[in-house]
Design a protein around this motif. Sequence first.
Motif, PDB file in Angstrom:
ATOM      1  N   GLY A 102     -24.423 -11.136  -1.620  1.00  0.00           N
ATOM      2  CA  GLY A 102     -25.369 -10.983  -0.692  1.00  0.00           C
ATOM      3  C   GLY A 102     -25.782  -9.792  -0.362  1.00  0.00           C
ATOM      4  N   VAL A 103     -26.587  -9.513   0.819  1.00  0.00           N
ATOM      5  CA  VAL A 103     -27.215  -8.242   1.253  1.00  0.00           C
ATOM      6  C   VAL A 103     -26.760  -8.048   2.774  1.00  0.00           C
ATOM      7  CG1 VAL A 103     -29.239  -6.968   1.653  1.00  0.00           C
ATOM      8  CG2 VAL A 103     -28.952  -8.237  -0.312  1.00  0.00           C
ATOM      9  N   LEU A 104     -26.498  -7.002   3.272  1.00  0.00           N
ATOM     10  CA  LEU A 104     -26.358  -6.513   4.593  1.00  0.00           C
ATOM     11  C   LEU A 104     -27.087  -5.341   5.012  1.00  0.00           C
ATOM     12  CD1 LEU A 104     -24.554  -6.763   7.492  1.00  0.00           C
ATOM     13  CD2 LEU A 104     -23.077  -4.941   6.271  1.00  0.00           C
ATOM     14  N   ALA A 105     -28.056  -5.721   5.605  1.00  0.00           N
ATOM     15  CA  ALA A 105     -29.278  -4.738   5.812  1.00  0.00           C
ATOM     16  C   ALA A 105     -29.179  -4.444   7.249  1.00  0.00           C
ATOM     17  CB  ALA A 105     -30.372  -4.865   5.075  1.00  0.00           C
ATOM     18  N   ALA A 128     -28.400  -0.420   3.463  1.00  0.00           N
ATOM     19  CA  ALA A 128     -28.031  -1.731   3.147  1.00  0.00           C
ATOM     20  C   ALA A 128     -26.983  -1.678   2.267  1.00  0.00           C
ATOM     21  CB  ALA A 128     -29.226  -2.125   2.641  1.00  0.00           C
ATOM     22  N   ILE A 129     -26.044  -2.823   2.080  1.00  0.00           N
ATOM     23  CA  ILE A 129     -25.254  -2.862   1.048  1.00  0.00           C
ATOM     24  C   ILE A 129     -25.487  -4.217   0.290  1.00  0.00           C
ATOM     25  CG2 ILE A 129     -22.767  -3.751   0.741  1.00  0.00           C
ATOM     26  CD1 ILE A 129     -22.168  -1.996   3.260  1.00  0.00           C
ATOM     27  N   ARG A 136     -31.060  -1.173  10.357  1.00  0.00           N
ATOM     28  CA  ARG A 136     -31.677  -0.024  10.643  1.00  0.00           C
ATOM     29  C   ARG A 136     -30.464   1.060  10.457  1.00  0.00           C
ATOM     30  NH1 ARG A 136     -37.083  -0.256  13.189  1.00  0.00           N
ATOM     31  NH2 ARG A 136     -37.424  -2.451  13.073  1.00  0.00           N
ATOM     32  N   ALA A 137     -30.590   2.291  10.302  1.00  0.00           N
ATOM     33  CA  ALA A 137     -29.562   3.309   9.927  1.00  0.00           C
ATOM     34  C   ALA A 137     -28.776   3.503  11.368  1.00  0.00           C
ATOM     35  CB  ALA A 137     -29.975   4.664   9.626  1.00  0.00           C
ATOM     36  N   ALA A 138     -29.376   3.381  12.252  1.00  0.00           N
ATOM     37  CA  ALA A 138     -28.591   3.750  13.851  1.00  0.00           C
ATOM     38  C   ALA A 138     -27.705   2.583  13.972  1.00  0.00           C
ATOM     39  CB  ALA A 138     -29.653   3.714  14.816  1.00  0.00           C
ATOM     40  N   ALA A 139     -27.945   1.411  13.469  1.00  0.00           N
ATOM     41  CA  ALA A 139     -27.258   0.271  13.947  1.00  0.00           C
ATOM     42  C   ALA A 139     -26.031  -0.293  12.708  1.00  0.00           C
ATOM     43  CB  ALA A 139     -28.154  -1.029  14.257  1.00  0.00           C
ATOM     44  N   PHE A 140     -26.261   0.519  11.698  1.00  0.00           N
ATOM     45  CA  PHE A 140     -25.391   0.294  10.503  1.00  0.00           C
ATOM     46  C   PHE A 140     -23.936   0.209  10.989  1.00  0.00           C
ATOM     47  CE2 PHE A 140     -23.014   0.896   6.522  1.00  0.00           C
ATOM     48  CZ  PHE A 140     -23.824  -0.280   5.750  1.00  0.00           C
ATOM     49  N   PRO A 141     -23.006  -0.744  10.588  1.00  0.00           N
ATOM     50  CA  PRO A 141     -21.738  -0.660  10.982  1.00  0.00           C
ATOM     51  C   PRO A 141     -21.066   0.293  10.184  1.00  0.00           C
ATOM     52  CG  PRO A 141     -22.108  -2.554   9.829  1.00  0.00           C
ATOM     53  CD  PRO A 141     -23.336  -2.089  10.005  1.00  0.00           C
ATOM     54  N   LEU A 142     -20.141   1.133  10.730  1.00  0.00           N
ATOM     55  CA  LEU A 142     -19.690   2.293   9.817  1.00  0.00           C
ATOM     56  C   LEU A 142     -18.199   2.275   9.821  1.00  0.00           C
ATOM     57  CD1 LEU A 142     -21.789   5.638  10.876  1.00  0.00           C
ATOM     58  CD2 LEU A 142     -21.607   4.242   8.514  1.00  0.00           C
ATOM     59  N   HIS A 143     -17.419   1.185  10.503  1.00  0.00           N
ATOM     60  CA  HIS A 143     -16.196   0.985  10.268  1.00  0.00           C
ATOM     61  C   HIS A 143     -16.023   0.098   9.093  1.00  0.00           C
ATOM     62  CE1 HIS A 143     -17.758  -2.522  12.143  1.00  0.00           C
ATOM     63  NE2 HIS A 143     -16.774  -3.250  11.559  1.00  0.00           N
ATOM     64  N   ALA A 144     -15.107   0.490   8.353  1.00  0.00           N
ATOM     65  CA  ALA A 144     -14.900  -0.014   6.852  1.00  0.00           C
ATOM     66  C   ALA A 144     -13.662  -1.282   6.996  1.00  0.00           C
ATOM     67  CB  ALA A 144     -14.275   0.944   6.008  1.00  0.00           C
ATOM     68  N   GLU A 145     -13.957  -2.371   6.334  1.00  0.00           N
ATOM     69  CA  GLU A 145     -13.121  -3.539   6.619  1.00  0.00           C
ATOM     70  C   GLU A 145     -12.282  -3.452   5.465  1.00  0.00           C
ATOM     71  OE1 GLU A 145     -15.144  -7.199   6.585  1.00  0.00           O
ATOM     72  OE2 GLU A 145     -16.457  -6.526   8.288  1.00  0.00           O
ATOM     73  N   ARG A 203     -19.979  -4.026  -6.256  1.00  0.00           N
ATOM     74  CA  ARG A 203     -19.155  -5.147  -6.188  1.00  0.00           C
ATOM     75  C   ARG A 203     -18.543  -5.428  -4.830  1.00  0.00           C
ATOM     76  NH1 ARG A 203     -16.427  -6.384 -12.056  1.00  0.00           N
ATOM     77  NH2 ARG A 203     -17.908  -5.189 -13.200  1.00  0.00           N
ATOM     78  N   GLY A 204     -18.094  -6.573  -4.772  1.00  0.00           N
ATOM     79  CA  GLY A 204     -17.117  -6.990  -3.607  1.00  0.00           C
ATOM     80  C   GLY A 204     -18.059  -7.601  -2.465  1.00  0.00           C
ATOM     81  N   ARG A 205     -17.689  -7.477  -0.958  1.00  0.00           N
ATOM     82  CA  ARG A 205     -18.267  -8.184  -0.221  1.00  0.00           C
ATOM     83  C   ARG A 205     -19.650  -7.512   0.411  1.00  0.00           C
ATOM     84  NH1 ARG A 205     -14.402  -8.573   4.054  1.00  0.00           N
ATOM     85  NH2 ARG A 205     -13.325  -6.818   3.133  1.00  0.00           N
ATOM     86  N   ALA A 206     -20.454  -8.227   1.238  1.00  0.00           N
ATOM     87  CA  ALA A 206     -21.541  -7.396   1.597  1.00  0.00           C
ATOM     88  C   ALA A 206     -21.147  -7.108   3.089  1.00  0.00           C
ATOM     89  CB  ALA A 206     -22.849  -8.185   1.730  1.00  0.00           C
ATOM     90  N   ALA A 207     -20.054  -6.243   3.273  1.00  0.00           N
ATOM     91  CA  ALA A 207     -19.775  -5.614   4.443  1.00  0.00           C
ATOM     92  C   ALA A 207     -19.139  -4.212   4.183  1.00  0.00           C
ATOM     93  CB  ALA A 207     -18.612  -6.467   5.024  1.00  0.00           C
ATOM     94  N   PRO A 208     -19.194  -3.347   4.957  1.00  0.00           N
ATOM     95  CA  PRO A 208     -18.873  -2.086   4.634  1.00  0.00           C
ATOM     96  C   PRO A 208     -17.086  -2.138   4.467  1.00  0.00           C
ATOM     97  CG  PRO A 208     -19.728  -2.053   6.940  1.00  0.00           C
ATOM     98  CD  PRO A 208     -19.776  -3.520   6.421  1.00  0.00           C
ATOM     99  N   ILE A 209     -16.754  -1.571   3.033  1.00  0.00           N
ATOM    100  CA  ILE A 209     -15.527  -1.411   2.685  1.00  0.00           C
ATOM    101  C   ILE A 209     -15.273  -0.055   2.147  1.00  0.00           C
ATOM    102  CG2 ILE A 209     -15.049  -4.061   2.419  1.00  0.00           C
ATOM    103  CD1 ILE A 209     -15.561  -3.642  -0.654  1.00  0.00           C
TER     104      ILE A 209
END
Length: 147
Positions: free
Chosen positions: A131-134, A125-126, A136-145, A94-100
């Motif tokens: 929606g979907v945020l996808a 991917a989330i 490549r692993a190296a580019a995945f934004p690891l900071h959580a909002e 659940r939630g937004r399609a962004a790292p949280i």
Amino acid sequence: MTFEHLPSGWADRPLTDPDIFADAVDLFASDASRYAGCLYLLLCDARVQLIQSVAIDQWDFDATAAEQRRCLQTLLGHLADLGIRDLVAVLARRGRAAPIGNDHQTASVLRDVCEGHGIRLDGLAIATPTGVLAHRAAAFPLHAEAA
């Protein structure tokens, strides 16, 4: 974009191809899993083409890193023993399609455990009801909002 937009022959392309990645994730991550919480491991060949999907229903995104690591060590160890060397992971929740929340933790544990078993984590991917945020692993934004 949705899985209905996948072009013919999409399965012959790498899952992480930016033209199909989000739509392919949308195909695998069901609406129900996005509400219940699920971790999908999309097992791939060396060309990052799908071999099989594995769904871990009711994945506990709030579990500690140690608990997540314990679960993934066993599963990924068996997959490595079977010759799996590439995968794409999908956090369906659940939630937004962004790292949280614990998305950063889950992604870090996945990377570490994959690396320890000689498995390349090709994409993360989330998938959420919105929606979907996808990436490549190296580019995945690891900071959580903030949630």
